[in-house]
Motif scaffolding. Structure first.
Motif, PDB file in Angstrom:
ATOM      1  N   THR A  75     -14.297  -2.709  44.399  1.00  0.00           N
ATOM      2  CA  THR A  75     -14.978  -3.681  45.216  1.00  0.00           C
ATOM      3  C   THR A  75     -16.716  -3.260  45.082  1.00  0.00           C
ATOM      4  O   THR A  75     -17.338  -4.184  45.471  1.00  0.00           O
ATOM      5  CB  THR A  75     -14.835  -3.671  46.820  1.00  0.00           C
ATOM      6  OG1 THR A  75     -14.745  -2.339  47.326  1.00  0.00           O
ATOM      7  CG2 THR A  75     -13.463  -4.193  47.034  1.00  0.00           C
ATOM      8  N   GLY A 106      -4.987   0.679  44.699  1.00  0.00           N
ATOM      9  CA  GLY A 106      -4.490  -0.725  45.399  1.00  0.00           C
ATOM     10  C   GLY A 106      -5.530  -1.723  44.971  1.00  0.00           C
ATOM     11  O   GLY A 106      -5.693  -2.092  43.712  1.00  0.00           O
ATOM     12  N   GLY A 162      -8.866  -1.209  45.082  1.00  0.00           N
ATOM     13  CA  GLY A 162     -10.082  -0.514  44.665  1.00  0.00           C
ATOM     14  C   GLY A 162     -11.071  -0.573  45.674  1.00  0.00           C
ATOM     15  O   GLY A 162     -12.255  -0.766  45.504  1.00  0.00           O
ATOM     16  N   SER A 163     -10.762  -0.816  46.978  1.00  0.00           N
ATOM     17  CA  SER A 163     -11.729  -1.092  47.972  1.00  0.00           C
ATOM     18  C   SER A 163     -12.258   0.285  48.854  1.00  0.00           C
ATOM     19  O   SER A 163     -13.039   0.112  49.635  1.00  0.00           O
ATOM     20  CB  SER A 163     -11.283  -1.978  49.180  1.00  0.00           C
ATOM     21  OG  SER A 163     -10.089  -1.567  49.775  1.00  0.00           O
ATOM     22  N   ALA A 181       4.217  -2.174  48.586  1.00  0.00           N
ATOM     23  CA  ALA A 181       2.979  -1.617  48.515  1.00  0.00           C
ATOM     24  C   ALA A 181       1.889  -2.215  48.054  1.00  0.00           C
ATOM     25  O   ALA A 181       0.677  -2.239  48.302  1.00  0.00           O
ATOM     26  CB  ALA A 181       2.836  -0.225  47.760  1.00  0.00           C
ATOM     27  N   PRO A 219      -9.939  -4.776  54.025  1.00  0.00           N
ATOM     28  CA  PRO A 219      -9.387  -5.021  52.476  1.00  0.00           C
ATOM     29  C   PRO A 219      -8.593  -3.967  52.003  1.00  0.00           C
ATOM     30  O   PRO A 219      -8.381  -2.735  52.640  1.00  0.00           O
ATOM     31  CB  PRO A 219     -10.836  -4.550  51.523  1.00  0.00           C
ATOM     32  CG  PRO A 219     -11.868  -5.036  52.634  1.00  0.00           C
ATOM     33  CD  PRO A 219     -11.367  -4.595  53.930  1.00  0.00           C
ATOM     34  N   GLY A 258       0.024  -0.277  50.327  1.00  0.00           N
ATOM     35  CA  GLY A 258       0.366   1.168  50.155  1.00  0.00           C
ATOM     36  C   GLY A 258      -0.950   2.131  50.511  1.00  0.00           C
ATOM     37  O   GLY A 258      -0.803   3.153  51.152  1.00  0.00           O
ATOM     38  N   SER A 308      -2.900   1.524  52.723  1.00  0.00           N
ATOM     39  CA  SER A 308      -2.934   1.749  54.316  1.00  0.00           C
ATOM     40  C   SER A 308      -2.462   2.789  54.800  1.00  0.00           C
ATOM     41  O   SER A 308      -2.927   3.694  55.819  1.00  0.00           O
ATOM     42  CB  SER A 308      -2.356   0.406  55.014  1.00  0.00           C
ATOM     43  OG  SER A 308      -1.142   0.615  55.106  1.00  0.00           O
ATOM     44  N   VAL A 319      -2.144   5.558  52.856  1.00  0.00           N
ATOM     45  CA  VAL A 319      -2.742   6.895  52.246  1.00  0.00           C
ATOM     46  C   VAL A 319      -3.812   7.088  53.252  1.00  0.00           C
ATOM     47  O   VAL A 319      -4.256   8.330  53.646  1.00  0.00           O
ATOM     48  CB  VAL A 319      -3.216   6.639  50.885  1.00  0.00           C
ATOM     49  CG1 VAL A 319      -4.178   7.685  50.287  1.00  0.00           C
ATOM     50  CG2 VAL A 319      -2.073   6.194  49.960  1.00  0.00           C
ATOM     51  N   GLY A 334      -8.263   2.124  60.123  1.00  0.00           N
ATOM     52  CA  GLY A 334      -8.277   2.152  61.487  1.00  0.00           C
ATOM     53  C   GLY A 334      -9.617   1.278  61.600  1.00  0.00           C
ATOM     54  O   GLY A 334     -10.526   1.149  60.691  1.00  0.00           O
ATOM     55  N   ALA A 335      -9.472   0.706  62.826  1.00  0.00           N
ATOM     56  CA  ALA A 335     -10.700  -0.129  63.293  1.00  0.00           C
ATOM     57  C   ALA A 335     -10.588  -0.657  64.818  1.00  0.00           C
ATOM     58  O   ALA A 335      -9.245  -0.575  65.085  1.00  0.00           O
ATOM     59  CB  ALA A 335     -10.889  -1.606  62.347  1.00  0.00           C
ATOM     60  N   ARG A 379     -16.452  -8.574  62.187  1.00  0.00           N
ATOM     61  CA  ARG A 379     -16.641  -7.898  60.818  1.00  0.00           C
ATOM     62  C   ARG A 379     -17.563  -8.525  60.004  1.00  0.00           C
ATOM     63  O   ARG A 379     -18.345  -8.148  59.207  1.00  0.00           O
ATOM     64  CB  ARG A 379     -15.265  -7.484  60.133  1.00  0.00           C
ATOM     65  CG  ARG A 379     -14.508  -6.719  60.953  1.00  0.00           C
ATOM     66  CD  ARG A 379     -12.864  -6.651  60.391  1.00  0.00           C
ATOM     67  NE  ARG A 379     -13.203  -6.061  59.143  1.00  0.00           N
ATOM     68  CZ  ARG A 379     -13.049  -4.647  58.867  1.00  0.00           C
ATOM     69  NH1 ARG A 379     -12.864  -3.844  59.909  1.00  0.00           N
ATOM     70  NH2 ARG A 379     -13.224  -4.214  57.678  1.00  0.00           N
ATOM     71  N   ALA A 437     -17.965  -0.485  49.460  1.00  0.00           N
ATOM     72  CA  ALA A 437     -16.597   0.054  49.799  1.00  0.00           C
ATOM     73  C   ALA A 437     -16.438   0.237  51.302  1.00  0.00           C
ATOM     74  O   ALA A 437     -15.778   1.227  51.764  1.00  0.00           O
ATOM     75  CB  ALA A 437     -16.049   1.277  49.101  1.00  0.00           C
TER      76      ALA A 437
END
Ligand code: FAD
Length: 337
Positions: free
Chosen positions: A14, A52, A54-55, A91, A117, A121, A123, A125, A129-130, A221, A234
């Motif tokens: 991203t 994943g 790439g974010s 994932a 984003p 999978g 998530s 690793v 959180g938010a 957001r 990112a």
């Protein structure tokens, strides 16, 4: 299985860095993944990375190894009782599509994590959180394949979850490929609205519902974060540092409006965005990399920036924060060197 040599990753990160992978593979089944791992290609290329969407990645340059991506996108209910439901998800399933699925079925637990984003999978690793919720709160277990093709199941307690952290980021980094994650969701949602202006937004529409929370989170957001499709980024570049309460009290004498949140006995968390903003970095650029002009925690690619330019900016900011406040801030983003 898809397999490409010298493959452009610009659509897979991203930040929008135009970097190449020596070999890119995308598998659709666990068997395909196992056959690939046992083929000897990883050893031949010397190094590997599983991505994943790439974010949360920042590539310093081309990647002279194997980049793998999952196209496991299955979703099934694996357990259910009167109050909860357990769902096993591939994932490669897009995280926000999973949140939308849960909300549409009336299952609570992940609605505050709307519009993040990435894929399922990652998530597990990142421990995403938010808005007062972390994904570890709903993860039951993580299924992963070791590099020799054997399957392992990690119970939540074995994942070593901490703030944006897990064993998959530290001791087991690069050793396991997450294939599925099992989440436990509430059939009778408990709303968690005590974060920022979430409650006001949700309750303005009447009695809270999962849809209302999802809508409010997405709207907040949208108003705060730059869209990576428009301005490469990112998300939060740094994690919020944790300092001793006595260090914080000393700083507060000079900076009375410095915010903090409790982070355990004698520890407080200080928002990295506040530190960066107050050190005067908001909106500043170094070459083609910049600090976003509305959200100081987000570093952006103004167009054509290299990963090294973004890393140089991050280093300058880090030094400045340390010189001003005696606090070390560390990147949340994974640097791929
Ligand atoms: C605009 C924006 C807003 C964001 N907001 C938030 C937020 O509110 N909260 C938050 O927590 N994060 C946020 N992020 C960061 C990011 O969305 C998360 O870190 C997300 O989980 C990354 O998912 P991904 O699929 O893109 O993973 P990637 O960035 O591709 O990879 C992240 C890490 O996971 C590893 N990985 C990926 N898939 C696998 C797999 N199957 N097996 C093993 N390892 C794997 C990678 O090797 C890497 O170490 C934001 C990012 C952006 C761009």
């Amino acid at each position: 299985m898809k397999r490409y040599d010298n493959y452009s990753l610009s659509a897979h990160n991203t930040f929008g860095m135009d970097v190449r992978a020596a070999l890119f593979v995308e598998y659709e089944t666990e068997d395909e993944l196992r056959r690939f791992l046992q083929s000897g290609d990883l050893a031949r290329h010397g190094r590997h990375l599983h991505i994943g969407s790439g974010s949360n990645l920042l590539f310093a340059g081309d990647y002279d190894g194997v980049v793998m991506h999952s196209a496991l996108r299955d979703l099934e209910v694996v357990a259910e009782d009167d109050s909860h439901i357990e769902v096993r998800v591939g994932a490669g399933y897009v995280w926000d599509d999973f949140v939308a699925y849960c909300v549409a079925h009336g299952w609570g637990g992940v609605e505050n994590l709307s519009a993040i984003p990435g894929e399922v999978g990652a998530s597990a690793v990142q421990n995403i959180g938010a808005y007062g919720v972390e994904v570890r709160d709903v993860i039951v277990r993580v299924e992963a394949m070791a590099l020799d093709g054997t399957m392992h199941v990690f119970a939540n307690a074995e994942c070593g979850y901490g703030y944006r952290d897990s064993v998959f980021k530290r001791g087991l980094r690069g050793q396991y490929i997450i294939t599925h994650v099992v989440y436990r969701l509430d059939k009778t949602p408990t709303f968690r609205l005590d974060y920022g202006d979430l409650r006001a937004r949700v309750e303005a529409g009447g009695t809270p519902t999962l849809e209302a929370v999802r809508g409010a989170v997405a709207a907040i957001r949208d108003s705060k974060l730059p869209d990576p499709k428009v301005l490469g980024n990112a998300g939060s570049f740094f994690t919020n540092p944790i300092v001793t309460r006595s260090h914080y009290e000393r700083l507060k004498e000079t900076y009375p409006d410095m915010p903090s949140y409790p982070a355990g006995e004698d520890l407080v968390k200080v928002p990295a965005g506040w530190l960066i903003d107050h050190a005067g970095w908001k909106g500043k650029a170094l070459g083609r990399a910049a600090v976003h002009d509305r959200q100081a925690l987000v570093l952006v690619n103004l167009g054509g920036a290299t990963g090294k330019e973004v890393m140089a900016l991050a280093e300058r900011i880090g030094e400045d924060i340390y010189n001003n406040y005696g606090i070390r801030i560390t990147p949340e983003v994974n640097f791929i060197l």
